[in-house]
Design a protein around this motif. Sequence first.
Motif, mmCIF file in Angstrom:
data_model
loop_
_atom_site.group_PDB
_atom_site.id
_atom_site.type_symbol
_atom_site.label_atom_id
_atom_site.label_comp_id
_atom_site.label_asym_id
_atom_site.label_seq_id
_atom_site.Cartn_x
_atom_site.Cartn_y
_atom_site.Cartn_z
ATOM 1 N N GLN A 362 1.166 -1.133 0.264
ATOM 2 C CA GLN A 362 -0.080 0.223 0.039
ATOM 3 C C GLN A 362 0.847 1.508 0.089
ATOM 4 O OE1 GLN A 362 -3.187 0.039 -0.485
ATOM 5 N NE2 GLN A 362 -3.822 -1.396 0.092
ATOM 6 N N ASP A 368 -1.677 5.362 0.593
ATOM 7 C CA ASP A 368 -2.151 5.653 1.535
ATOM 8 C C ASP A 368 -1.833 5.786 2.371
ATOM 9 O OD1 ASP A 368 -4.497 5.720 3.328
ATOM 10 O OD2 ASP A 368 -5.370 4.439 2.218
ATOM 11 N N PHE A 369 -0.930 6.746 2.492
ATOM 12 C CA PHE A 369 -0.172 6.804 4.242
ATOM 13 C C PHE A 369 -0.410 6.569 5.589
ATOM 14 C CE2 PHE A 369 2.286 9.827 0.907
ATOM 15 C CZ PHE A 369 3.084 8.826 0.597
ATOM 16 N N ASP A 370 -1.691 6.714 5.150
ATOM 17 C CA ASP A 370 -3.205 6.263 6.890
ATOM 18 C C ASP A 370 -2.745 4.719 6.844
ATOM 19 O OD1 ASP A 370 -2.667 9.032 7.323
ATOM 20 O OD2 ASP A 370 -4.602 9.485 6.489
ATOM 21 N N TYR A 371 -2.937 4.193 5.825
ATOM 22 C CA TYR A 371 -3.758 3.126 5.940
ATOM 23 C C TYR A 371 -2.216 2.227 6.028
ATOM 24 C CZ TYR A 371 -5.951 -1.466 4.464
ATOM 25 O OH TYR A 371 -6.678 -2.518 4.289
ATOM 26 N N SER A 372 -1.791 2.489 5.178
ATOM 27 C CA SER A 372 0.172 1.767 5.200
ATOM 28 C C SER A 372 0.388 2.010 6.888
ATOM 29 C CB SER A 372 0.345 1.893 4.693
ATOM 30 O OG SER A 372 1.126 3.330 4.540
ATOM 31 N N HIS A 373 0.185 2.964 7.610
ATOM 32 C CA HIS A 373 0.601 2.731 8.684
ATOM 33 C C HIS A 373 -0.342 2.049 9.565
ATOM 34 C CE1 HIS A 373 2.389 4.463 11.669
ATOM 35 N NE2 HIS A 373 1.142 5.472 12.479
ATOM 36 N N HIS A 374 -2.110 2.093 8.992
ATOM 37 C CA HIS A 374 -2.760 0.847 10.055
ATOM 38 C C HIS A 374 -2.391 0.640 9.877
ATOM 39 C CE1 HIS A 374 -6.352 -0.100 11.373
ATOM 40 N NE2 HIS A 374 -6.960 -1.025 10.383
ATOM 41 N N SER A 396 7.251 3.340 7.122
ATOM 42 C CA SER A 396 5.624 4.234 7.161
ATOM 43 C C SER A 396 6.087 5.282 8.202
ATOM 44 C CB SER A 396 4.677 3.592 7.937
ATOM 45 O OG SER A 396 3.431 4.111 8.266
ATOM 46 N N GLN A 397 6.551 5.493 9.389
ATOM 47 C CA GLN A 397 7.198 6.385 9.978
ATOM 48 C C GLN A 397 7.357 7.288 9.321
ATOM 49 O OE1 GLN A 397 8.853 3.588 13.472
ATOM 50 N NE2 GLN A 397 7.212 4.130 14.392
ATOM 51 N N ARG A 400 5.538 9.718 7.025
ATOM 52 C CA ARG A 400 5.321 10.889 8.110
ATOM 53 C C ARG A 400 5.890 11.298 7.985
ATOM 54 N NH1 ARG A 400 -0.540 8.048 10.254
ATOM 55 N NH2 ARG A 400 0.766 9.082 12.208
ATOM 56 N N GLU A 402 8.556 11.583 10.881
ATOM 57 C CA GLU A 402 8.351 10.902 11.831
ATOM 58 C C GLU A 402 9.837 10.218 12.327
ATOM 59 O OE1 GLU A 402 5.465 7.943 13.175
ATOM 60 O OE2 GLU A 402 4.362 9.691 13.608
#
Length: 520
Positions: A362, A368-374, A396-397, A400, A402
């Motif tokens: 993902q 889709d950074f939110d979904y992949s982070h989820h 993922s971090q 974002r 981080e």
Amino acid sequence: MDVGRVVTWGAFRIRDQHDGDYTPHGMKERALMAMLALSPGQRRRRLMLQDMLWGKSTLKAGQVSLRQALSNIRRDLGPLRDSLKSDRDAIWLDPPFLIAEDQALPASEFLADLDVPDEEFESWLRDQRQAVTEPENVGQKSPPPRPSAALPVVGIVPVAAQFDDCQFLCHMLAQQLADLVAGIAACKPAILLLPEDGAASYTFVVEVQSGQDEWLILVRLLGDPVRQYLWSNRLRVERNLGRIWDAPEFAGLLNKAVAALNDQLSLRGPEGDIARIQRAIRRIYNYDKSGLETAIGLLRASTNGSAMGLALAWQAFAQLTSVLEFRTDAARRAASAIDLADEAVRLSPQDPTVLALAAQTQLKFTKDFDYSHHLALRAVEAGPENPYALDALSQSQMMRGELSLSQRTAERARLVATGLANSFSWDMQAAFGALCMGRSPEALDLLRQCHLKMPAYRPALRYLIALSALCGNDADAQRYSQRLARLEPCFTPLSLLDAAYPMETLRSLGLDAGLKDRIG
């Protein structure tokens, strides 16, 4: 019908009942017949034989080579040719060939003249030789029958010094190892009080000894029958119960143990889904185009059993690797990878490796950074010490912003992955983390470690060239460029500046502009 007889000590030979020699002439043809004769039921799946003997070929070329080898074998077998049966899925001997029970000559070796330069076949041959050279006197007493389970049993025996903290740590590690073994889905763990002949196909012995200020932890893998030694590893850690819950060294040791078990499961007995998946993973991390296609073929053959979710997730990751590395049919493969990853998560919503691979798919393809982070967070929640989950979370971090947190996660993943065959890839992610933090010397050191573990790993060579050039070390940059050019004949340092060349992290950090000044 004539019945064939196989001679395995010394030179491999096939004879008929009148001692006529009908051994195939070709080396791979003889190797194929040896594998059939020594397999359970004298039967093997086509895909496994193809991968073990023509693993460096493309899937289609391997199929052609296998068909030609079968034709050659039938020609050379003469009156025994009708015993070699095959269909679209498997190849077998019927009636079965007899295995000559001749004693080994003093100077002879088991299957002495078989020499196929393929890692998979060499592993199989080494395992066969080890199995027949065990001392004969250890097997005088017949072992009790194994439990009649669909999956092989893996025993786990905790052994600890007579101290409360040692016993607690030992049983905790044994239970964690049992949980990891259960996650393989190709065997059934059982905690045992003592190693017992015949009680398990394999047995782990987890031992904790106490020193004045440290624990010595020893994990051994034994095979059945007669508890033959297969693998061992040890760890010395500070004697402090307060920090064991967050010490990645323990997870690293247990992951090494599971990797050793995976190797044994891949080498012995009839091939199952997990064995195919493990061999496919090794192909994926070779970053070779034909190897990736072979891996995808192996994974497609593993999508009908209990490991279907895992096979689909790895298939998605293989498609992802193919697109990023070779730009092969990018749009179609990206769409396919997304669908495969979604289906894998639906089938295995609690599997940390499945969730981690889906998160990476993902992240790279849908953005889709939110979904992949989820998905990455779910992966770590399901498997806090799973290196794939930690790797996905680190990536993922990083996306974002981080960066400090991403670097710490990448370092933990790297420690946890110690001992895995593809541990070099976690060195690479840790190098990216250091690079994002502006720590180029640290990134260079990690890349060198990655390169030493896997010299043919092209991504590490690319960044070694770029960072060496950026640091003004032109001699190193040139040396690494020459190595990469042997793997990529069309490569020149200017390739690093091509927007389509796989150097996404370098471009996202804006380092390509400085590189252009150095090599442009």
